[in-house]
Design a protein around this motif. Structure first.
Motif, PDB file in Angstrom:
ATOM      1  N   LEU A 174       0.825  -1.207   0.000  1.00 23.15           N
ATOM      2  CA  LEU A 174       0.000   0.000   0.000  1.00 23.15           C
ATOM      3  C   LEU A 174       0.862   1.262   0.000  1.00 23.15           C
ATOM      4  CD1 LEU A 174      -2.936   0.997   0.107  1.00 23.15           C
ATOM      5  CD2 LEU A 174      -2.745   1.021   2.602  1.00 23.15           C
ATOM      6  N   ASN A 175       1.961   1.237   0.765  1.00 23.28           N
ATOM      7  CA  ASN A 175       2.853   2.394   0.801  1.00 23.28           C
ATOM      8  C   ASN A 175       3.531   2.639  -0.540  1.00 23.28           C
ATOM      9  OD1 ASN A 175       3.115   4.018   3.204  1.00 23.28           O
ATOM     10  ND2 ASN A 175       3.646   2.130   4.275  1.00 23.28           N
ATOM     11  N   VAL A 176       3.918   1.588  -1.235  1.00 19.68           N
ATOM     12  CA  VAL A 176       4.542   1.748  -2.553  1.00 19.68           C
ATOM     13  C   VAL A 176       3.581   2.419  -3.520  1.00 19.68           C
ATOM     14  CG1 VAL A 176       5.414   0.491  -4.559  1.00 19.68           C
ATOM     15  CG2 VAL A 176       6.152  -0.160  -2.263  1.00 19.68           C
ATOM     16  N   ASP A 245      -4.565   7.254   3.806  1.00 25.06           N
ATOM     17  CA  ASP A 245      -4.356   7.285   5.256  1.00 25.06           C
ATOM     18  C   ASP A 245      -5.340   6.380   6.013  1.00 25.06           C
ATOM     19  OD1 ASP A 245      -2.165   8.846   5.102  1.00 25.06           O
ATOM     20  OD2 ASP A 245      -3.119  10.718   5.726  1.00 25.06           O
ATOM     21  N   PRO A 246      -6.652   6.432   5.709  1.00 25.39           N
ATOM     22  CA  PRO A 246      -7.565   5.507   6.424  1.00 25.39           C
ATOM     23  C   PRO A 246      -7.238   4.044   6.167  1.00 25.39           C
ATOM     24  CG  PRO A 246      -8.792   7.262   5.343  1.00 25.39           C
ATOM     25  CD  PRO A 246      -7.389   7.359   4.836  1.00 25.39           C
ATOM     26  N   MET A 247      -6.794   3.746   4.941  1.00 24.88           N
ATOM     27  CA  MET A 247      -6.440   2.356   4.639  1.00 24.88           C
ATOM     28  C   MET A 247      -5.226   1.922   5.448  1.00 24.88           C
ATOM     29  SD  MET A 247      -7.030   2.569   0.516  1.00 24.88           S
ATOM     30  CE  MET A 247      -6.554   0.882   0.205  1.00 24.88           C
ATOM     31  N   LEU A 251      -5.608  -1.299   8.297  1.00 22.90           N
ATOM     32  CA  LEU A 251      -4.951  -2.605   8.213  1.00 22.90           C
ATOM     33  C   LEU A 251      -4.518  -3.138   9.582  1.00 22.90           C
ATOM     34  CD1 LEU A 251      -2.904  -2.301   4.898  1.00 22.90           C
ATOM     35  CD2 LEU A 251      -4.811  -3.852   5.386  1.00 22.90           C
ATOM     36  N   PRO A 252      -3.850  -2.316  10.434  1.00 23.76           N
ATOM     37  CA  PRO A 252      -3.508  -2.860  11.765  1.00 23.76           C
ATOM     38  C   PRO A 252      -4.742  -3.258  12.572  1.00 23.76           C
ATOM     39  CG  PRO A 252      -2.257  -0.883  11.303  1.00 23.76           C
ATOM     40  CD  PRO A 252      -3.284  -0.977  10.235  1.00 23.76           C
ATOM     41  N   LEU A 294       5.768   6.000  10.191  1.00 19.69           N
ATOM     42  CA  LEU A 294       6.463   5.761   8.932  1.00 19.69           C
ATOM     43  C   LEU A 294       5.719   6.438   7.783  1.00 19.69           C
ATOM     44  CD1 LEU A 294       7.331   1.969   9.370  1.00 19.69           C
ATOM     45  CD2 LEU A 294       8.926   3.899   9.453  1.00 19.69           C
ATOM     46  N   GLY A 295       4.403   6.430   7.844  1.00 15.98           N
ATOM     47  CA  GLY A 295       3.611   7.091   6.812  1.00 15.98           C
ATOM     48  C   GLY A 295       3.832   8.592   6.791  1.00 15.98           C
TER      49      GLY A 295
END
Length: 599
Positions: A174-176, A245-247, A251-252, A294-295
């Motif tokens: 998701l970050n990529v 951001d909500p995604m 996930l956690p 990290l985000g």
């Protein structure tokens, strides 16, 4: 990573302290999960099972929770303070570096870069370059927390760990996608910030033109267009952030739900106890913070890289004027010689390129003996103002040499030309400061010397009549003074430094001809006394030209003729026509002004 490594190596001690503080926060966050699990297993459940508890057990549980909370608070305070300190230090360091580079780069480089863009480089781009520094120590610290939490989860229950860890590949993917979508949008937004700054700066600088020509609406629309484009770019960036951001946070949470579901089954099967399940579930809830940290860093990286590249473009720019080691010794007026000088403006070409450019000056040569006054005359576009910048070494010629007292100005040591020569440019600039501040520009000059320069510039009379004399503020760009008064203060600014070479680029065009004559006569009297300057004046008025010892007539960037005013009037038709045309135009203007006054 290279950008962030620059900051880390520049402030290693501050970064280390901030990371240690962040690691303390991370460790205490993990410890809080262990403390809650221990308290659940050893204080809460026994109390429910036995119907009672002891003061020692309650005190032990409470003290453990408070101790962890205090240490976590210290970690937060240390991380935030030192991360902010590191960020602001880097911003200040690079603002100074960019500003020093602006001062080092020659005028030719500044001609090719809009002022608004330069302001954006020194402000918005520097801020963007170091924006990730604030969350960076936390991100590094929470990486430590992730490792500690992962080890703690594995030690409690391998099965729950494997289920929960399935979240990490999804987050990485998701970050990529997030960064690839965000980077081009952030780059465009950063470029549009510079464009908005450019338009605003031009509008402010050209305020008089905008007002007098009734172009307020057009300028408003021009600014609105760029501002709307910036708004749309920022909205696009915000839309991507609002989507991802909500995604990233969800996930956690999904991982926690999966752990609770599987953990409850294993709890019923007796594979783990309630304290362990609370411990593991709480650890997974904590993973949201590391991911968000990290985000935050990753979200700032695109803007940071764009800002860094724009700042590095300034810091890596070539074209600085090199200096030699030779002094410019001597007292009294300086000798000046120009040998076969050629010069062309870059017009967007790279530094050092010369082919295909239109030369403003071609093989210009002349000499001025110390203490003499020379007038440079020529039609518009003949290279007069360009010549003045060469004489005081604001730029260097493409070919040829400018010598002061026989020394090539390119071989003079740093500051030697500025201490010897002074230029009063065509466009007068005054700061929003006092008269004294505008004349001295911060130099330690006694008031007697300031008044002497004002008298020589024929400015002492109106300055003495000002409400506070030398301490009177003149307003932005000297708004409270007339054009002629501003020019005389600019002349006094040059004279107070007692230059050995004085270059006047049409510096008295707004001054009454009689006042101009007195100024030039005062300069000539100082020359006769041996304490004045060698004077090069760009002149248009016949009366001014006649006061010069010699005239250099420029035409199409070349020296078409030289000699005294009378000699050129007699033998040069082009010179004669030009000077007479200037005189007729001035006479007609005076006549029109006289009729308006009479009416």
């Amino acid at each position: 990573m290279r950008v962030l490594w620059v900051a880390v190596t520049a402030e290693p001690l501050v970064f280390t302290v901030s990371v240690l503080a962040s690691a303390l926060y991370a460790a205490m966050t993990v410890a809080s999960a262990w403390v809650l699990g221990w308290a659940t297993e050893n204080v809460v459940l026994p109390a429910f099972q036995e119907g009672r508890t002891t003061a020692g057990a309650l005190a032990t549980g409470a003290l453990a929770i408070v101790a962890v909370a205090v240490l976590k608070a210290l970690g937060v305070a240390g991380r935030r303070f030192y991360a902010g300190l590191m960020q602001y230090r880097m911003q200040a360091r690079y603002r100074r570096a960019v500003t020093r580079q602006y001062l080092r780069l020659p005028l030719a480089w500044h001609h090719r870069h809009p002022t608004g863009q330069l302001l954006s480089n020194a402000n918005a781009d520097v801020e963007a370059a170091w924006a990730p520094i604030a969350p960076l120590p936390m991100a590094v610290g929470v990486v430590f927390m992730l490792l500690v939490a992962a080890v703690a989860i594995v030690l409690v229950d391998v099965t729950l760990a494997l289920i929960g860890f399935c979240v990490f590949p999804a987050i990485a993917l998701l970050n990529v996608v997030y960064q690839r979508r965000l980077s081009p949008l952030a780059a465009r937004a950063q470029q549009l910030r510079a464009e908005v700054s450019e338009v605003a700066h031009e509008s402010f600088e050209g305020g008089l033109v905008v007002k007098t020509l009734g172009r307020e609406q057009a300028e408003t629309e021009r600014f609105t267009e760029r501002a709307r484009a910036l708004q749309e770019a920022n909205v696009a960036v915000g839309r991507i952030r609002g989507l991802f951001d909500p995604m990233l946070e969800a996930l956690p949470t999904l991982g926690v739900l999966a752990v609770l579901l599987v953990g409850s089954v294993r709890l019923e099967a007796g594979a783990l106890n309630a304290g362990d399940l609370v411990n593991v579930a709480y650890l997974f809830t904590l993973l949201a913070w590391p991911i968000r940290a990290l985000g935050w860093v990753l979200a700032e990286v695109p803007r940071s890289v764009v800002g860094w590249n724009r700042v590095r473009a300034v810091l890596d720019a070539e074209g600085a004027l090199p200096f030699g080691e030779l002094p410019l010794p001597g007292d009294g007026p300086a000798g000046l010689e120009v040998r076969r000088v050629r010069f062309a403006y870059a017009d967007g070409a790279a530094d050092g390129e010369d082919e295909g450019r239109a030369h403003v000056l071609r093989d210009v040569s002349f000499a001025v003996r110390p203490g003499r006054t020379i007038a440079v005359v020529g039609p518009t576009g003949s290279g007069k103002s360009t010549l003045t910048t060469l004489l005081v070494r604001l730029v260097d010629p493409a070919d040829g040499t400018v010598l002061l007292d026989g020394v090539d100005v390119r071989q003079a040591r740093r500051g030697a030309v500025a201490a010897t020569a002074a230029l009063v440019p065509q466009q007068t600039f005054l700061f929003d400061d006092t008269v004294r501040g505008n004349v001295t520009l911060g130099a330690d000059v006694p008031d007697e010397q300031v008044w002497e320069a004002l008298r020589l510039a024929q400015a002492d009379g109106f300055v003495a009549a000002l409400p506070h004399g030398l301490d009177t503020r003149v307003g932005e760009r000297g708004a409270t003074l007339s054009g002629g008064q501003r020019q005389r203060l600019a002349l006094a600014r040059a004279l107070v430094r007692r230059p050995r070479l004085l270059v006047l680029d049409d510096a008295t065009s707004s001054v009454d001809p009689q006042v101009e004559a007195r100024i030039l006569e005062g300069l000539r009297a100082a020359q006769s006394a041996g304490s004045g300057s060698t004077v090069v004046v760009i002149a248009y008025r016949k009366a001014t030209i006649a006061l010069a010892d010699e005239v250099v007539y420029l035409e199409h960037g070349r020296v078409a003729d030289r000699g005294t005013h009378a000699e050129l009037l007699e033998r040069s038709a082009g010179y004669r026509d030009l000077v007479n045309a200037y005189e007729r135009a001035e006479a007609e203007r005076d006549a029109v002004e006289g009729e308006e006054v009479t009416a």
